[in-house]
Design a protein around this motif. Structure first.
Motif, PDB file in Angstrom:
ATOM      1  N   TYR A  90      39.418   4.542   3.137  1.00  0.00           N
ATOM      2  CA  TYR A  90      39.525   4.879   1.716  1.00  0.00           C
ATOM      3  C   TYR A  90      38.400   4.236   0.906  1.00  0.00           C
ATOM      4  N   THR A  91      38.099   2.997   1.184  1.00  0.00           N
ATOM      5  CA  THR A  91      37.030   2.306   0.467  1.00  0.00           C
ATOM      6  C   THR A  91      35.695   3.006   0.687  1.00  0.00           C
ATOM      7  N   GLY A  92      35.438   3.380   1.935  1.00  0.00           N
ATOM      8  CA  GLY A  92      34.199   4.092   2.230  1.00  0.00           C
ATOM      9  C   GLY A  92      34.120   5.437   1.531  1.00  0.00           C
ATOM     10  N   GLU A  93      35.237   6.156   1.486  1.00  0.00           N
ATOM     11  CA  GLU A  93      35.247   7.467   0.849  1.00  0.00           C
ATOM     12  C   GLU A  93      35.135   7.340  -0.667  1.00  0.00           C
ATOM     13  N   TRP A  94      35.706   6.287  -1.220  1.00  0.00           N
ATOM     14  CA  TRP A  94      35.575   6.031  -2.659  1.00  0.00           C
ATOM     15  C   TRP A  94      34.103   5.829  -3.027  1.00  0.00           C
ATOM     16  N   VAL A  95      33.440   4.937  -2.284  1.00  0.00           N
ATOM     17  CA  VAL A  95      32.040   4.639  -2.574  1.00  0.00           C
ATOM     18  C   VAL A  95      31.165   5.864  -2.314  1.00  0.00           C
ATOM     19  N   SER A  96      31.445   6.592  -1.247  1.00  0.00           N
ATOM     20  CA  SER A  96      30.696   7.811  -0.950  1.00  0.00           C
ATOM     21  C   SER A  96      30.772   8.810  -2.099  1.00  0.00           C
ATOM     22  N   THR A  97      31.980   8.983  -2.656  1.00  0.00           N
ATOM     23  CA  THR A  97      32.158   9.928  -3.757  1.00  0.00           C
ATOM     24  C   THR A  97      31.406   9.472  -4.997  1.00  0.00           C
ATOM     25  N   LYS A  98      31.470   8.188  -5.284  1.00  0.00           N
ATOM     26  CA  LYS A  98      30.766   7.674  -6.469  1.00  0.00           C
ATOM     27  C   LYS A  98      29.255   7.860  -6.328  1.00  0.00           C
ATOM     28  N   LEU A  99      28.718   7.609  -5.140  1.00  0.00           N
ATOM     29  CA  LEU A  99      27.284   7.772  -4.951  1.00  0.00           C
ATOM     30  C   LEU A  99      26.895   9.243  -4.918  1.00  0.00           C
ATOM     31  N   ARG A 100      27.725  10.063  -4.336  1.00  0.00           N
ATOM     32  CA  ARG A 100      27.443  11.507  -4.276  1.00  0.00           C
ATOM     33  C   ARG A 100      27.251  12.077  -5.677  1.00  0.00           C
ATOM     34  N   TRP A 101      28.084  11.615  -6.625  1.00  0.00           N
ATOM     35  CA  TRP A 101      28.059  12.159  -7.973  1.00  0.00           C
ATOM     36  C   TRP A 101      27.394  11.223  -8.983  1.00  0.00           C
ATOM     37  N   PRO A 151      37.004  -7.184   5.896  1.00  0.00           N
ATOM     38  CA  PRO A 151      37.602  -6.355   6.944  1.00  0.00           C
ATOM     39  C   PRO A 151      36.895  -5.029   7.185  1.00  0.00           C
ATOM     40  N   CYS A 152      36.069  -4.577   6.238  1.00  0.00           N
ATOM     41  CA  CYS A 152      35.439  -3.259   6.369  1.00  0.00           C
ATOM     42  C   CYS A 152      33.936  -3.344   6.590  1.00  0.00           C
ATOM     43  N   GLU A 153      33.464  -4.468   7.100  1.00  0.00           N
ATOM     44  CA  GLU A 153      32.022  -4.651   7.249  1.00  0.00           C
ATOM     45  C   GLU A 153      31.408  -3.661   8.229  1.00  0.00           C
ATOM     46  N   ASP A 154      32.201  -3.064   9.128  1.00  0.00           N
ATOM     47  CA  ASP A 154      31.678  -2.089  10.090  1.00  0.00           C
ATOM     48  C   ASP A 154      31.810  -0.649   9.605  1.00  0.00           C
ATOM     49  N   THR A 155      32.358  -0.457   8.408  1.00  0.00           N
ATOM     50  CA  THR A 155      32.546   0.893   7.884  1.00  0.00           C
ATOM     51  C   THR A 155      31.199   1.503   7.498  1.00  0.00           C
ATOM     52  N   ILE A 156      31.006   2.764   7.899  1.00  0.00           N
ATOM     53  CA  ILE A 156      29.775   3.491   7.602  1.00  0.00           C
ATOM     54  C   ILE A 156      30.045   4.507   6.492  1.00  0.00           C
ATOM     55  N   VAL A 157      29.135   4.571   5.544  1.00  0.00           N
ATOM     56  CA  VAL A 157      29.248   5.503   4.421  1.00  0.00           C
ATOM     57  C   VAL A 157      28.196   6.597   4.576  1.00  0.00           C
ATOM     58  N   ARG A 158      28.632   7.846   4.410  1.00  0.00           N
ATOM     59  CA  ARG A 158      27.726   8.996   4.425  1.00  0.00           C
ATOM     60  C   ARG A 158      27.933   9.793   3.144  1.00  0.00           C
ATOM     61  N   TYR A 159      26.848  10.190   2.516  1.00  0.00           N
ATOM     62  CA  TYR A 159      26.978  11.021   1.326  1.00  0.00           C
ATOM     63  C   TYR A 159      25.691  11.800   1.094  1.00  0.00           C
ATOM     64  N   ALA A 160      25.834  12.957   0.467  1.00  0.00           N
ATOM     65  CA  ALA A 160      24.681  13.767   0.062  1.00  0.00           C
ATOM     66  C   ALA A 160      24.742  13.917  -1.440  1.00  0.00           C
ATOM     67  N   PRO A 161      23.762  13.441  -2.180  1.00  0.00           N
ATOM     68  CA  PRO A 161      23.803  13.512  -3.639  1.00  0.00           C
ATOM     69  C   PRO A 161      23.891  14.949  -4.141  1.00  0.00           C
ATOM     70  N   VAL A 162      24.597  15.143  -5.242  1.00  0.00           N
ATOM     71  CA  VAL A 162      24.712  16.449  -5.877  1.00  0.00           C
ATOM     72  C   VAL A 162      23.718  16.497  -7.032  1.00  0.00           C
ATOM     73  N   ASP A 163      22.837  17.485  -6.991  1.00  0.00           N
ATOM     74  CA  ASP A 163      21.811  17.591  -8.028  1.00  0.00           C
ATOM     75  C   ASP A 163      22.179  18.585  -9.125  1.00  0.00           C
ATOM     76  N   ARG A 164      23.310  19.277  -8.956  1.00  0.00           N
ATOM     77  CA  ARG A 164      23.695  20.303  -9.923  1.00  0.00           C
ATOM     78  C   ARG A 164      23.844  19.700 -11.326  1.00  0.00           C
ATOM     79  N   PRO A 165      23.256  20.363 -12.344  1.00  0.00           N
ATOM     80  CA  PRO A 165      23.314  19.813 -13.705  1.00  0.00           C
ATOM     81  C   PRO A 165      24.706  19.891 -14.306  1.00  0.00           C
TER      82      PRO A 165
END
Length: 229
Positions: free
Chosen positions: A185-196, A215-229
Motif C-alpha cells: 500500500y505504501t508503495g502504491e500510494w507513493v507511486s500514485t502521487k509521483l505519477r500525478w 519494514p518496507c526498505e525492499d519495496t520497489i516503486v514503479r510509475y509512469a508520469p501523466v503528462d495530460r493537461p
C-alpha cells in the motif's frame, strides 16, 4: 521529366520503407513515457512537500465514473476495474450488472463474492488529491485522475467497510489493517502521487519515511508520469 522521375523514386522508396515502420498505435506506445523504477526510499525522496488545503473541495470536482477504457462494453470505469480484479470472473448482465464472481480485498484480506459489497477505491482519495495539488488542475485532468485505468495501482476493489474507514486519510492517519500488505500500500500510494505529480505534507512524509526506511526498505516503486493537461 527529371523532377517527375525523382518524385516517383521517392514515392517508391516510401512504399518500400512502409512495412518497416511501426503502425500508428505502436508509434504512440513508443512515445509513451517509460516507467520509473526505484526503491521506496528513493521514491519518497522525490515527493515535494507543501501544506495541504481542502478549501473549495467537492467530489463533484472529479467527474466519475466515465465510460471506461472500452466504451462499447456498456460498463463504466468502476465496473471495468471490478472485472479486471476478479479472481473468478463474474457474469456480466444487462446494464453491466455483475453477478457471481469472487474478489480478494487486499486492504483487509477479505474474500468477497458479491460485487455490491465492494468499492472501487482511489488509492490516493479524491480529497487528498485535491489537497495535494489537484485543486489547481483543469477539470479534464481531474476527470482523468478519477478514472485512471492506465496504472493498476490507481484504482482498487476493496470492501466497502474498509474503504469507509480509509476515507480520505493519508498514511499518517490510516494504513490497511492487514500488516502484510502495508508495504504494498505504501508503495502504491507513493507511486500514485509521483505519477500525478501530487505533493505530500510534513506528517505524511514522515510516516512514509518510517516505512521506507524500516519494514518496507525492499519495496520497489514503479510509475509512469501523466503528462495530460
Amino acid at each position: 521529366m527529371v523532377i517527375k522521375n525523382l518524385v516517383r523514386g521517392l514515392g517508391a522508396l516510401s512504399l518500400a520503407l512502409a512495412p518497416l515502420l511501426p503502425p500508428p498505435a505502436a508509434q504512440a506506445a513508443q512515445a509513451a513515457p517509460a516507467a520509473e523504477v526505484m526503491t521506496l526510499a528513493d521514491a519518497v525522496g522525490l515527493l515535494k512537500v507543501t501544506e495541504e488545503d481542502r478549501a473549495g473541495y467537492t467530489r463533484a470536482s472529479f467527474r466519475h465514473w466515465t465510460a471506461g477504457e472500452d466504451t462499447a462494453d456498456g460498463c463504466d470505469t468502476s465496473a471495468e476495474v471490478l472485472l479486471a480484479e476478479a479472481v473468478v470472473a463474474p457474469t456480466v448482465g444487462t446494464g453491466c450488472k455483475l453477478t457471481g464472481g469472487r474478489w480478494t480485498s487486499y486492504f483487509d484480506g477479505q474474500e468477497v463474492t458479491d460485487a455490491g459489497s465492494l468499492d472501487v477505491a482511489h488509492t490516493v482519495a479524491l480529497g487528498e488529491a485535491w489537497d495535494s495539488g489537484a485543486s489547481a488542475w483543469t477539470a479534464g485532468r481531474r476527470e482523468a485522475y478519477a478514472n485512471d485505468q492506465g496504472a493498476d495501482v490507481s484504482l482498487v476493489a476493496v470492501t466497502s467497510r474498509t474503504n469507509r474507514r480509509k476515507s480520505d486519510h493519508d498514511p499518517a492517519d490510516w494504513m490497511p489493517p492487514s500488516p502484510e500488505v502495508q508495504c504494498r500500500y505504501t508503495g502504491e500510494w507513493v507511486s500514485t502521487k509521483l505519477r500525478w505529480q501530487l505533493t505530500a505534507d510534513d506528517r505524511e512524509l514522515e510516516a512514509l519515511k518510517v516505512y521506507a526506511e524500516g519494514p518496507c526498505e525492499d519495496t520497489i516503486v514503479r510509475y509512469a508520469p501523466v503528462d495530460r493537461p
